[in-house]
Design an enzyme around this catalytic site. Structure first.
Site, PDB file in Angstrom:
ATOM      1  N   HIS A   1      -0.158  -2.217  -7.475  1.00 40.72           N
ATOM      2  CA  HIS A   1      -0.986  -1.897  -6.310  1.00 40.72           C
ATOM      3  C   HIS A   1      -2.523  -1.920  -6.747  1.00 40.72           C
ATOM      4  O   HIS A   1      -3.007  -1.010  -7.530  1.00 40.72           O
ATOM      5  CB  HIS A   1      -1.039  -0.424  -5.708  1.00 40.72           C
TER       6      HIS A   1
ATOM      7  N   GLU B   1      -2.410   0.746  -9.555  1.00 38.72           N
ATOM      8  CA  GLU B   1      -0.981   1.695  -9.630  1.00 38.72           C
ATOM      9  C   GLU B   1      -0.050   0.783 -10.243  1.00 38.72           C
ATOM     10  O   GLU B   1       0.317  -0.215  -9.253  1.00 38.72           O
ATOM     11  CB  GLU B   1      -0.991   2.437  -8.514  1.00 38.72           C
TER      12      GLU B   1
ATOM     13  N   SER C   1       0.984  -1.161   0.014  1.00 42.54           N
ATOM     14  CA  SER C   1      -0.071   0.098   0.107  1.00 42.54           C
ATOM     15  C   SER C   1       0.875   1.197   0.049  1.00 42.54           C
ATOM     16  O   SER C   1       0.268   2.301  -0.239  1.00 42.54           O
ATOM     17  CB  SER C   1      -0.768   0.207   1.369  1.00 42.54           C
TER      18      SER C   1
ATOM     19  N   ASN D   1      -3.270   6.315  -1.982  1.00 41.59           N
ATOM     20  CA  ASN D   1      -3.343   6.087  -0.292  1.00 41.59           C
ATOM     21  C   ASN D   1      -2.382   7.337   0.288  1.00 41.59           C
ATOM     22  O   ASN D   1      -2.773   7.562   1.491  1.00 41.59           O
ATOM     23  CB  ASN D   1      -2.308   4.988   0.127  1.00 41.59           C
TER      24      ASN D   1
HETATM   25  N1  CAA Z   1     -15.644  -8.574  -2.526  1.00 39.40           N
HETATM   26  C1  CAA Z   1     -15.942  -8.740  -4.030  1.00 39.40           C
HETATM   27  N2  CAA Z   1     -16.735  -8.249  -4.823  1.00 39.40           N
HETATM   28  C2  CAA Z   1     -17.501  -7.096  -4.229  1.00 39.40           C
HETATM   29  C3  CAA Z   1     -17.382  -6.725  -2.958  1.00 39.40           C
HETATM   30  C4  CAA Z   1     -16.436  -7.606  -2.012  1.00 39.40           C
HETATM   31  N3  CAA Z   1     -16.151  -7.309  -0.739  1.00 39.40           N
HETATM   32  N4  CAA Z   1     -18.256  -5.861  -2.657  1.00 39.40           N
HETATM   33  C5  CAA Z   1     -18.780  -5.446  -3.614  1.00 39.40           C
HETATM   34  N5  CAA Z   1     -18.369  -6.367  -4.675  1.00 39.40           N
HETATM   35  C6  CAA Z   1     -18.764  -6.142  -5.909  1.00 39.40           C
HETATM   36  C7  CAA Z   1     -20.273  -6.731  -6.048  1.00 39.40           C
HETATM   37  O1  CAA Z   1     -20.446  -7.875  -6.414  1.00 39.40           O
HETATM   38  C8  CAA Z   1     -20.920  -5.919  -7.278  1.00 39.40           C
HETATM   39  O2  CAA Z   1     -20.331  -6.624  -8.678  1.00 39.40           O
HETATM   40  P1  CAA Z   1     -21.231  -6.717  -9.833  1.00 39.40           P
HETATM   41  O3  CAA Z   1     -21.681  -5.100 -10.266  1.00 39.40           O
HETATM   42  O4  CAA Z   1     -20.338  -7.333 -10.713  1.00 39.40           O
HETATM   43  O5  CAA Z   1     -22.583  -7.365  -9.261  1.00 39.40           O
HETATM   44  C9  CAA Z   1     -20.181  -4.388  -7.244  1.00 39.40           C
HETATM   45  O6  CAA Z   1     -19.064  -4.811  -6.611  1.00 39.40           O
HETATM   46  C10 CAA Z   1     -20.941  -3.505  -6.552  1.00 39.40           C
HETATM   47  O7  CAA Z   1     -21.366  -3.975  -5.291  1.00 39.40           O
HETATM   48  P2  CAA Z   1     -22.691  -3.708  -4.600  1.00 39.40           P
HETATM   49  O8  CAA Z   1     -23.772  -3.277  -5.555  1.00 39.40           O
HETATM   50  O9  CAA Z   1     -23.170  -4.673  -3.816  1.00 39.40           O
HETATM   51  O10 CAA Z   1     -22.172  -2.652  -3.665  1.00 39.40           O
HETATM   52  P3  CAA Z   1     -21.834  -0.833  -4.004  1.00 39.40           P
HETATM   53  O11 CAA Z   1     -22.652  -0.297  -5.013  1.00 39.40           O
HETATM   54  O12 CAA Z   1     -22.345  -0.453  -2.472  1.00 39.40           O
HETATM   55  O13 CAA Z   1     -20.323  -0.871  -3.940  1.00 39.40           O
HETATM   56  C11 CAA Z   1     -18.268  -0.787  -3.090  1.00 39.40           C
HETATM   57  C12 CAA Z   1     -19.682  -1.379  -2.973  1.00 39.40           C
HETATM   58  C13 CAA Z   1     -17.799  -1.056  -4.442  1.00 39.40           C
HETATM   59  C14 CAA Z   1     -17.381  -1.168  -2.091  1.00 39.40           C
HETATM   60  C15 CAA Z   1     -18.458   0.812  -2.779  1.00 39.40           C
HETATM   61  O14 CAA Z   1     -18.890   0.857  -1.708  1.00 39.40           O
HETATM   62  C16 CAA Z   1     -17.073   1.472  -2.889  1.00 39.40           C
HETATM   63  O15 CAA Z   1     -16.781   1.945  -3.956  1.00 39.40           O
HETATM   64  N6  CAA Z   1     -16.778   1.786  -1.698  1.00 39.40           N
HETATM   65  C17 CAA Z   1     -15.340   2.632  -1.724  1.00 39.40           C
HETATM   66  C18 CAA Z   1     -14.272   1.315  -2.023  1.00 39.40           C
HETATM   67  C19 CAA Z   1     -12.742   2.006  -1.789  1.00 39.40           C
HETATM   68  O16 CAA Z   1     -12.587   3.339  -1.766  1.00 39.40           O
HETATM   69  N7  CAA Z   1     -11.706   1.445  -1.913  1.00 39.40           N
HETATM   70  C20 CAA Z   1     -10.487   1.818  -1.767  1.00 39.40           C
HETATM   71  C21 CAA Z   1      -9.904   1.313  -0.499  1.00 39.40           C
HETATM   72  S1  CAA Z   1      -8.260   1.856  -0.162  1.00 39.40           S
HETATM   73  C22 CAA Z   1      -7.106   0.677  -0.998  1.00 39.40           C
HETATM   74  O17 CAA Z   1      -7.843  -0.436  -1.467  1.00 39.40           O
HETATM   75  C23 CAA Z   1      -5.939   0.898  -1.060  1.00 39.40           C
HETATM   76  C24 CAA Z   1      -5.039   0.296   0.228  1.00 39.40           C
HETATM   77  O18 CAA Z   1      -3.844   0.159  -0.082  1.00 39.40           O
HETATM   78  C25 CAA Z   1      -5.562   0.289   1.613  1.00 39.40           C
HETATM   79  P1  NAD Z   2      -4.712  -9.554   5.138  1.00 40.35           P
HETATM   80  O1  NAD Z   2      -4.120  -9.403   6.616  1.00 40.35           O
HETATM   81  O2  NAD Z   2      -6.293  -9.740   4.856  1.00 40.35           O
HETATM   82  O3  NAD Z   2      -3.904 -10.878   4.585  1.00 40.35           O
HETATM   83  C1  NAD Z   2      -2.673 -11.049   4.577  1.00 40.35           C
HETATM   84  C2  NAD Z   2      -2.369 -12.553   4.436  1.00 40.35           C
HETATM   85  O4  NAD Z   2      -0.975 -12.650   4.351  1.00 40.35           O
HETATM   86  C3  NAD Z   2      -2.787 -13.371   5.475  1.00 40.35           C
HETATM   87  O5  NAD Z   2      -3.835 -14.553   5.282  1.00 40.35           O
HETATM   88  C4  NAD Z   2      -1.387 -14.107   6.225  1.00 40.35           C
HETATM   89  O6  NAD Z   2      -1.830 -14.999   6.634  1.00 40.35           O
HETATM   90  C5  NAD Z   2      -0.629 -13.853   4.893  1.00 40.35           C
HETATM   91  N1  NAD Z   2       0.868 -14.025   5.189  1.00 40.35           N
HETATM   92  C6  NAD Z   2       1.432 -13.244   6.184  1.00 40.35           C
HETATM   93  N2  NAD Z   2       2.851 -13.235   6.255  1.00 40.35           N
HETATM   94  C7  NAD Z   2       2.712 -14.299   5.059  1.00 40.35           C
HETATM   95  C8  NAD Z   2       4.109 -14.669   4.591  1.00 40.35           C
HETATM   96  N3  NAD Z   2       5.467 -14.652   5.119  1.00 40.35           N
HETATM   97  N4  NAD Z   2       4.067 -15.783   3.542  1.00 40.35           N
HETATM   98  C9  NAD Z   2       2.694 -16.030   3.362  1.00 40.35           C
HETATM   99  N5  NAD Z   2       1.569 -15.354   3.433  1.00 40.35           N
HETATM  100  C10 NAD Z   2       1.571 -14.670   4.451  1.00 40.35           C
HETATM  101  O7  NAD Z   2      -4.141  -8.400   4.536  1.00 40.35           O
HETATM  102  P2  NAD Z   2      -4.463  -7.623   3.163  1.00 40.35           P
HETATM  103  O8  NAD Z   2      -5.632  -6.705   3.544  1.00 40.35           O
HETATM  104  O9  NAD Z   2      -4.969  -8.685   2.161  1.00 40.35           O
HETATM  105  O10 NAD Z   2      -3.205  -6.848   2.750  1.00 40.35           O
HETATM  106  C11 NAD Z   2      -2.092  -7.452   2.125  1.00 40.35           C
HETATM  107  C12 NAD Z   2      -1.175  -6.504   1.510  1.00 40.35           C
HETATM  108  O11 NAD Z   2      -1.989  -5.793   0.322  1.00 40.35           O
HETATM  109  C13 NAD Z   2      -0.666  -5.581   2.150  1.00 40.35           C
HETATM  110  O12 NAD Z   2       0.531  -4.896   1.735  1.00 40.35           O
HETATM  111  C14 NAD Z   2      -1.586  -4.525   2.314  1.00 40.35           C
HETATM  112  O13 NAD Z   2      -1.120  -2.935   2.365  1.00 40.35           O
HETATM  113  C15 NAD Z   2      -2.044  -4.486   0.772  1.00 40.35           C
HETATM  114  N6  NAD Z   2      -3.272  -3.757   0.361  1.00 40.35           N
HETATM  115  C16 NAD Z   2      -4.206  -3.848   1.186  1.00 40.35           C
HETATM  116  C17 NAD Z   2      -5.535  -3.219   0.701  1.00 40.35           C
HETATM  117  C18 NAD Z   2      -6.918  -3.095   1.769  1.00 40.35           C
HETATM  118  O14 NAD Z   2      -7.307  -2.388   1.592  1.00 40.35           O
HETATM  119  N7  NAD Z   2      -6.742  -4.081   2.951  1.00 40.35           N
HETATM  120  C19 NAD Z   2      -5.757  -2.582  -0.366  1.00 40.35           C
HETATM  121  C20 NAD Z   2      -4.254  -2.434  -1.119  1.00 40.35           C
HETATM  122  C21 NAD Z   2      -3.382  -3.131  -0.764  1.00 40.35           C
END
Ligand code: CAA
Ligand code: NAD
Length: 283
Positions: A140, A152, A119, A190
């Site tokens: 990413h 990304e 991330s 992010n």
């Molecule tokens: N797993 C798999 N598919 C999923 C899902 C899940 N948890 N949640 C929703 N979906 C799919 C559904 O199956 C549906 O697919 P189809 O159109 O093919 O049927 C589609 O997504 C839309 O779902 P819904 O109609 O049920 O729900 P929604 O319209 O309320 O959308 C959402 C759900 C897509 C999650 C929406 O709320 C959203 O965009 N939320 C913001 C998500 C976001 O910002 N993500 C980025 C997080 S940061 C990150 O990821 C980076 C990091 O490194 C931390």
């Molecule tokens: P998670 O906690 O859901 O899953 C991580 C998995 O990795 C677990 O099943 C764990 O058992 C496994 N693991 C840990 N150490 C390991 C090893 N040495 N070998 C094999 N498996 C191992 O985490 P996540 O949310 O899937 O995040 C995974 C990566 O993706 C992180 O780098 C996170 O920053 C990144 N990421 C997360 C998100 C998010 O929204 N959660 C979005 C984009 C990127």
């Protein structure tokens, strides 16, 4: 490069989503985690998504069987030896990622591309650990992987243009829209989104209920979900690790993590994945 087989390391929230979309695009997938329970949970989650798609009429029962047959699960990284691309999606911890990339550098064939779904962490640092930094790149994905269009693509200092081109093309083949980002903590999305979720946690700490914060951002800024529901979806442990990384890298107090976030992680409330976070999902 003619990609046939893709390795996915980590079967959690992100790894399972990545394995799902790679199989949907027709690639053979090897999904690896450290324990049987984790790979099984990841694989069952994928099958649940496909079953829902069949129920909605978006996929056929034959599709489901075809996709299932493309994924094999394993607990051994050596099963990546004939993969063309390996995508790592394990815990957001630089030391663990470096250890794993060192091992991948020893196991994988010379032509393989080693991608990390980190991330925020340094692609250059992870690449150096692999001893083949030209083949290491950030790829990413966003959560939930099947629903989010963006990938990304982040080159490290030593990443070759050939490696960048391979994952950019792969992102398109698995139905995503690639955007090239620079290696800076948190890349593009992010860098903006994590401080936003952390600031929401600060408001929560100041006594504003989670429901109010989320409702305000959904209705006042047209966000699809509020920042605290999003934090719970991402995983509070992951969010905290990213905040702490920004703090260390930038040395700027604006990146300090909220105490509310830190205490939830200390209490083991990591969001949806453990059933509790800013919200309770067990009821
Ligand atoms: N797993 C798999 N598919 C999923 C899902 C899940 N948890 N949640 C929703 N979906 C799919 C559904 O199956 C549906 O697919 P189809 O159109 O093919 O049927 C589609 O997504 C839309 O779902 P819904 O109609 O049920 O729900 P929604 O319209 O309320 O959308 C959402 C759900 C897509 C999650 C929406 O709320 C959203 O965009 N939320 C913001 C998500 C976001 O910002 N993500 C980025 C997080 S940061 C990150 O990821 C980076 C990091 O490194 C931390
Ligand atoms: P998670 O906690 O859901 O899953 C991580 C998995 O990795 C677990 O099943 C764990 O058992 C496994 N693991 C840990 N150490 C390991 C090893 N040495 N070998 C094999 N498996 C191992 O985490 P996540 O949310 O899937 O995040 C995974 C990566 O993706 C992180 O780098 C996170 O920053 C990144 N990421 C997360 C998100 C998010 O929204 N959660 C979005 C984009 C990127």
């Amino acid at each position: 490069m003619d990609i046939k087989k893709i390795g996915v390391l980590g079967a959690g929230i992100m790894g399972s989503g990545i394995a799902q979309i790679c199989a949907e695009a027709g690639y053979e997938v090897v999904l690896v985690d450290i324990a049987e329970a984790f790979v099984n949970k990841g694989f069952q989650g994928i099958v649940k998504n496909w079953t829902k798609a069949v129920e909605k009429g978006k996929r056929t029962a034959e599709d489901l069987e075809k996709f299932k047959a493309l994924i094999t699960t394993s607990l051994d990284n050596k099963d990546f030896k004939d993969c063309d691309v390996v995508i790592e999606a394990i815990v957001e911890n630089i030391d663990v990622k470096k250890k794993v990339f060192k091992e991948l550098g020893e196991i994988c064939k010379d032509s393989a591309v080693l991608a990390t779904n980190t991330s925020a962490l340094s692609i250059t640092e992870i690449g150096t650990a692999s001893c083949r930094p030209q083949s290491v790149v950030g790829m990413h994905f966003f959560n939930p992987v099947p629903a989010m269009k963006l990938v990304e693509v982040i080159p490290g200092a030593e990443t070759s243009e050939e490696t960048v081109a391979i994952v950019t093309e792969l992102a398109v083949k698995i139905g995503k829209e690639p955007v090239r980002a620079k290696e800076t903590p948190g890349f593009i999305v992010n860098r903006l989104l994590v401080p936003y979720m952390n600031e929401a946690a600060m408001l929560y700490q100041e006594g504003i209920p989670a429901e109010e914060i989320d409702k305000a951002m959904k209705l006042g800024a047209n966000m699809p979900m509020g920042p605290l529901a999003l934090a719970d979806l991402v995983g509070l442990d992951t969010l905290l690790m990213i905040c702490d990384y920004y703090w260390r890298e930038f040395g700027d107090s604006k990146y300090r993590a909220s105490l509310a976030l830190r205490n939830k992680v200390r209490a083991g409330h990591l969001g949806r994945k453990t059933g509790k976070g800013f919200y309770d999902y067990t009821k």
